[in-house]
Design an enzyme around this catalytic site. Structure first.
Site, PDB file in Angstrom:
ATOM      1  N   SER A  28       0.833  -1.205   0.000  1.00 23.31           N
ATOM      2  CA  SER A  28       0.000   0.000   0.000  1.00 23.31           C
ATOM      3  C   SER A  28       0.862   1.246   0.000  1.00 23.31           C
ATOM      4  O   SER A  28       0.347   2.363  -0.036  1.00 23.31           O
ATOM      5  CB  SER A  28      -0.939   0.015   1.212  1.00 23.31           C
ATOM      6  OG  SER A  28      -0.204  -0.107   2.412  1.00 23.31           O
ATOM      7  N   HIS A 160     -39.049  22.856 -13.055  1.00 25.28           N
ATOM      8  CA  HIS A 160     -39.186  21.945 -14.205  1.00 25.28           C
ATOM      9  C   HIS A 160     -38.414  22.451 -15.421  1.00 25.28           C
ATOM     10  O   HIS A 160     -38.798  22.151 -16.557  1.00 25.28           O
ATOM     11  CB  HIS A 160     -40.658  21.749 -14.585  1.00 25.28           C
ATOM     12  CG  HIS A 160     -41.555  21.429 -13.432  1.00 25.28           C
ATOM     13  ND1 HIS A 160     -41.877  20.142 -13.061  1.00 25.28           N
ATOM     14  CD2 HIS A 160     -42.162  22.243 -12.529  1.00 25.28           C
ATOM     15  CE1 HIS A 160     -42.670  20.177 -11.996  1.00 25.28           C
ATOM     16  NE2 HIS A 160     -42.853  21.434 -11.649  1.00 25.28           N
ATOM     17  N   SER A 287     -12.546  24.009 -29.566  1.00 23.95           N
ATOM     18  CA  SER A 287     -12.725  22.751 -30.288  1.00 23.95           C
ATOM     19  C   SER A 287     -11.601  22.601 -31.303  1.00 23.95           C
ATOM     20  O   SER A 287     -11.170  23.581 -31.904  1.00 23.95           O
ATOM     21  CB  SER A 287     -14.079  22.757 -31.001  1.00 23.95           C
ATOM     22  OG  SER A 287     -14.064  21.850 -32.082  1.00 23.95           O
ATOM     23  N   LYS A 293     -16.076  27.476 -31.256  1.00 33.25           N
ATOM     24  CA  LYS A 293     -16.531  26.905 -29.981  1.00 33.25           C
ATOM     25  C   LYS A 293     -15.790  27.456 -28.771  1.00 33.25           C
ATOM     26  O   LYS A 293     -14.598  27.694 -28.806  1.00 33.25           O
ATOM     27  CB  LYS A 293     -16.366  25.384 -29.992  1.00 33.25           C
ATOM     28  CG  LYS A 293     -17.325  24.628 -30.879  1.00 33.25           C
ATOM     29  CD  LYS A 293     -18.794  24.822 -30.515  1.00 33.25           C
ATOM     30  CE  LYS A 293     -19.194  24.171 -29.222  1.00 33.25           C
ATOM     31  NZ  LYS A 293     -19.185  22.705 -29.296  1.00 33.25           N
ATOM     32  N   ASN A 295     -16.070  25.988 -24.971  1.00 31.97           N
ATOM     33  CA  ASN A 295     -16.768  24.954 -24.201  1.00 31.97           C
ATOM     34  C   ASN A 295     -16.518  25.100 -22.693  1.00 31.97           C
ATOM     35  O   ASN A 295     -15.394  25.376 -22.274  1.00 31.97           O
ATOM     36  CB  ASN A 295     -16.313  23.569 -24.664  1.00 31.97           C
ATOM     37  CG  ASN A 295     -16.673  23.320 -26.120  1.00 31.97           C
ATOM     38  OD1 ASN A 295     -17.705  23.779 -26.589  1.00 31.97           O
ATOM     39  ND2 ASN A 295     -15.809  22.612 -26.822  1.00 31.97           N
ATOM     40  N   GLU A 300     -18.059  21.019 -16.846  1.00 31.28           N
ATOM     41  CA  GLU A 300     -18.435  19.653 -17.246  1.00 31.28           C
ATOM     42  C   GLU A 300     -17.614  18.625 -16.469  1.00 31.28           C
ATOM     43  O   GLU A 300     -18.127  17.591 -16.033  1.00 31.28           O
ATOM     44  CB  GLU A 300     -18.226  19.471 -18.746  1.00 31.28           C
ATOM     45  CG  GLU A 300     -19.147  20.338 -19.588  1.00 31.28           C
ATOM     46  CD  GLU A 300     -18.691  20.331 -21.041  1.00 31.28           C
ATOM     47  OE1 GLU A 300     -19.152  19.469 -21.783  1.00 31.28           O
ATOM     48  OE2 GLU A 300     -17.879  21.183 -21.431  1.00 31.28           O
TER      49      GLU A 300
HETATM   50  N1  ARG Z   1      -1.302  -1.100   5.449  1.00 31.15           N
HETATM   51  C1  ARG Z   1      -2.260  -1.612   6.375  1.00 31.15           C
HETATM   52  C2  ARG Z   1      -3.611  -0.919   6.122  1.00 31.15           C
HETATM   53  O1  ARG Z   1      -3.602   0.137   5.599  1.00 31.15           O
HETATM   54  C3  ARG Z   1      -1.841  -1.338   7.777  1.00 31.15           C
HETATM   55  C4  ARG Z   1      -2.441  -2.273   8.752  1.00 31.15           C
HETATM   56  C5  ARG Z   1      -1.902  -3.641   8.559  1.00 31.15           C
HETATM   57  N2  ARG Z   1      -2.397  -4.520   9.529  1.00 31.15           N
HETATM   58  C6  ARG Z   1      -2.305  -5.855   9.407  1.00 31.15           C
HETATM   59  N3  ARG Z   1      -2.820  -6.572  10.361  1.00 31.15           N
HETATM   60  N4  ARG Z   1      -1.715  -6.406   8.368  1.00 31.15           N
HETATM   61  O2  ARG Z   1      -4.635  -1.461   6.441  1.00 31.15           O
END
Ligand code: ARG
Length: 465
Positions: A28, A160, A287, A293, A295, A300
């Site tokens: 992550s 409306h 455009s 144009k 726009n 949007e």
């Molecule tokens: N990167 C994990 C998350 O965002 C952190 C928590 C991880 N916890 C675990 N028990 N693996 O959820």
């Protein structure tokens, strides 16, 4: 096989490291590295608390805190080497710290990544709410300015999408100010909810070590108005609760809906069919094919992005719904949608705030649009009601006059009086006074109405606020 041995934090029981695909699905750090400064803040508070209760020495605390400062400096300079094999922001920072400072091996005492990430995110929500609030405030200020410039521009109000009754453009714009002001209270409520410290919840069941939860809460600013520490009250809830994510995404999606409706109004108003406003060149595009144009792309895109904000909310609700207590790895997927809602919501708001000063009302087109006397048909009803005609009857009478004007192909206010007087005895020669636009607006002088006095008062109110 990827380098799983780097996984010193939990690698003890494993004979081989995770597969490359496991690392790819599990990492992550590509998106949670933006939590670095909150993670460092949380770890420094944790170190301070551990020293306070005597689990580490003051010297170890100082070394940890200095080491974390150095890491953050590197992160902010873009010189930190993020390693996906270390999964997330927490383990990347801890690993780098441990390489530099032996005492760092004690930092994670009485802490789990579960309460750590919950803490980081609460700190992030406080930051994000303050940012969204500032952007909302800027939009409100820009709308109030534009309202101030368009107090005297009268346009048809619509129901409306049919012309209904005249209003000032200012009154129309101030409707959005009401919406964005409500959004501020929703964002403030999320910020208030974020204000409790989960640290000490551990992985799920706290710890047997003699920690001081209030101390660490105070260090991190999780305090009430009187400065009393606020800590979460159930360790299992604290590590698995994602209400804040949902509430934040929800508040952003309501902001998005308001921005989208506003965009739709401006897109319509800037079309040749309406022509009520022109948009600044800097927020429109041309455009590649049609040279004439111009726009309204910014609006949007805002309308389109609001769908994304709604989607983020939907994703979070769906993700949490079937999860047993407590932490499940699914929950790692909680961050991309809230980060996206934050980034997009802020971008949308900032674009609107920057564009509004360049929006110019087209007085001639607005005057033409509002010239149809039928827009004041309701005022003729009120004229009759003031003469004692029951409302339902008066409504019917004016309906008949409208029918007459269609049949005779004459504007409502130009019907010959001998025809008009035949429709109802209460219609006197003065009935045409109901078609005075300025008077009609000025008469709408109760709170919340579009009369110029009320609009001026509301503009003044928002300026003070
Ligand atoms: N990167 C994990 C998350 O965002 C952190 C928590 C991880 N916890 C675990 N028990 N693996 O959820």
């Amino acid at each position: 096989m990827a380098d799983g041995k780097k996984q010193a934090t939990w690698g003890g029981r494993f004979s081989e490291g995770p597969a490359a695909l496991m690392l790819r699905i599990g990492e992550s750090v590509s998106f949670d590295q933006r939590l670095a400064r909150f993670d460092v803040q949380g770890s420094q508070a944790q170190a301070a608390m551990l020293a306070h209760v005597g689990i580490i020495t003051d010297g170890e605390r100082d070394a940890i805190c200095a080491g974390l400062d150095a890491i953050l400096e590197k992160v902010e300079a873009g010189r930190f080497d993020w390693d996906p094999a270390l999964e997330d922001v927490h383990m990347n920072i801890e690993q780098a710290l441990t390489e530099a400072i032996p005492a760092a091996a004690k930092l994670h005492t009485a802490r789990s990544r579960n309460d750590q990430v919950a803490t980081d995110m609460r700190l992030w929500f406080k930051f994000a709410c303050a940012e969204v609030d500032a952007s909302l405030t800027a939009v409100i200020a820009a709308l109030v300015d534009l309202a101030d410039r368009t107090r005297d521009v009268i346009i048809p109000g619509y129901t409306h999408l049919q012309r209904a009754q005249p209003v000032s453009m200012a009154h129309h714009l101030l409707a959005y100010v009401e919406m964005f002001a409500r959004d501020r209270t929703r964002i403030a409520a999320v910020k208030e909810q974020a204000n409790a410290c989960p640290l000490g919840s551990g992985a799920i069941a706290g710890t047997t070590l003699p920690i001081d939860r209030e101390f660490v809460a105070r260090e991190l600013g999780f305090v009430d108005a009187e400065g009393r520490p606020r800590v979460t009250q159930n360790s299992m809830d604290a590590v698995s609760d994602r209400d804040l994510f949902i509430d934040f995404a929800s508040a952003c999606s309501v902001v998005g809906v308001h921005l989208s409706r506003f965009s739709e109004d401006l897109i319509l108003w800037s079309s040749a069919e309406f022509g009520y406003v022109s948009l600044p060149d800097a927020f429109t595009t041309g455009s590649s094919l049609m040279p004439q144009k111009k726009n309204p792309d910014a609006f949007e895109l805002i309308r389109g992005k609001s769908a994304r904000l709604t989607g983020n909310l939907q994703m979070l609700l769906t993700m949490v719904k079937g999860l047993p207590l407590t932490y499940n790895r699914d929950l790692q997927e909680d961050k991309p949608p809230v980060f996206d809602s934050f980034d997009q919501c802020k971008l949308m708001l900032d674009c609107v705030a920057a564009c509004l000063p360049g929006v110019v009302a087209n007085a001639v087109r607005c005057a033409a649009a509002v010239a149809d006397p039928a827009l004041l048909a309701t005022d003729v009803v009120d004229y009759l009601v003031k003469k004692g005609v029951p409302f339902r009857e008066a409504h019917h009478v004016v309906g008949a006059l409208v029918g007459l004007s269609e049949r005779l192909q004459l504007p409502l206010n130009e019907l010959p009086f001998d025809e008009v007087s035949k429709v109802h005895a209460a219609l006197g020669e003065d009935w045409v006074e109901a078609f005075d636009l300025e008077k009609a607006l000025a008469a709408r002088d109760k709170p919340g109405m579009p009369g110029p006095m009320q609009v001026a008062a509301r503009i003044e109110f928002w300026r003070q606020a």
